[in-house]
Design a protein around this motif. Structure first.
Motif, PDB file in Angstrom:
ATOM      1  N   GLY A   8      -3.121 -76.711 -62.179  1.00 17.87           N
ATOM      2  CA  GLY A   8      -2.556 -77.991 -62.600  1.00 17.87           C
ATOM      3  C   GLY A   8      -1.357 -78.324 -61.731  1.00 17.87           C
ATOM      4  O   GLY A   8      -0.688 -77.436 -61.199  1.00 17.87           O
ATOM      5  N   SER A  45       1.907 -86.682 -58.033  1.00 18.41           N
ATOM      6  CA  SER A  45       0.463 -86.872 -58.227  1.00 18.41           C
ATOM      7  C   SER A  45      -0.299 -86.044 -57.195  1.00 18.41           C
ATOM      8  O   SER A  45       0.268 -85.595 -56.199  1.00 18.41           O
ATOM      9  N   ARG A  46      -1.583 -85.891 -57.449  1.00 18.90           N
ATOM     10  CA  ARG A  46      -2.452 -85.226 -56.480  1.00 18.90           C
ATOM     11  C   ARG A  46      -2.448 -85.991 -55.167  1.00 18.90           C
ATOM     12  O   ARG A  46      -2.454 -85.390 -54.097  1.00 18.90           O
ATOM     13  N   ASP A 153      -7.922 -79.236 -54.345  1.00 19.78           N
ATOM     14  CA  ASP A 153      -8.504 -79.715 -55.591  1.00 19.78           C
ATOM     15  C   ASP A 153      -8.869 -78.533 -56.497  1.00 19.78           C
ATOM     16  O   ASP A 153      -8.619 -78.567 -57.702  1.00 19.78           O
ATOM     17  N   GLU A 159      -7.305 -82.122 -64.454  1.00 24.38           N
ATOM     18  CA  GLU A 159      -6.021 -82.734 -64.776  1.00 24.38           C
ATOM     19  C   GLU A 159      -5.295 -81.880 -65.820  1.00 24.38           C
ATOM     20  O   GLU A 159      -5.863 -81.545 -66.844  1.00 24.38           O
TER      21      GLU A 159
END
Length: 165
Positions: A8, A45-46, A153, A159
């Motif tokens: 995460g 954020s990613r 990822d 998430e």
């Protein structure tokens, strides 16, 4: 295989620097890249993390990027189910590529979780052998960025990350 998976974004942001560098190194095999990305934390954020990863990859010298490429498996060694002729053709093409450009062939297709068709890799290798040096360097770095994105990822997972055990 990544040791750090499903952390995460929040957990990743909160890791001690040493652990963050280690987790990132698993994604790209460059201490310089991993250190610089880790030092850019707190990511909101990613998308921000991926942008920082891409930016730091672009800053690496060609020799460092070549070293990263050398850590990736040769196409002929990725899938044990390939027949001997296909394995031989992929090995020959990869060696021709390395002889032409001076660094290992990098393709994100080799890391597709759904697998890849060896013929598609052979076609890609053939097309890329026609590139000039500058164009191929750009393509190779873009493919390496895609591999990094896939690994990042997996590092982050869903998430919020996976629940701790």
């Amino acid at each position: 295989m990544l040791m750090h998976q499903g952390l995460g974004l929040e957990t990743f942001n909160d890791l001690p620097r040493r652990k963050a560098v280690h987790a990132l190194y698993e994604c790209c095999c460059s201490v310089a890249w991993a250190s610089r990305v880790a030092d850019g934390r707190r990511f909101s954020s990613r998308t921000d993390l991926f942008a920082a990863a891409d930016s730091q990859l672009a800053e690496l010298s060609d020799s460092v990027v070549d070293s990263v490429a050398a850590t990736l498996p040769e196409p002929s060694k990725v899938c044990a189910a390939m027949d001997r002729d296909t394995r031989g053709a992929l090995g020959t093409a990869a060696r021709a590529y390395e002889g032409r450009f001076g660094y290992a062939y990098v393709s994100s297709r080799l890391f597709d979780p759904e697998g890849f068709e060896p013929r598609d890799i052979l076609v890609d290798l053939g097309h890329r052998l026609d590139n000039d040096d500058r164009t191929e360097r750009t393509v190779m770095r873009a493919e390496l960025a895609k591999i990094n994105h896939g690994r990042l990822d997996r590092l982050l997972g869903p998430e919020g990350g996976w629940p701790p055990y």
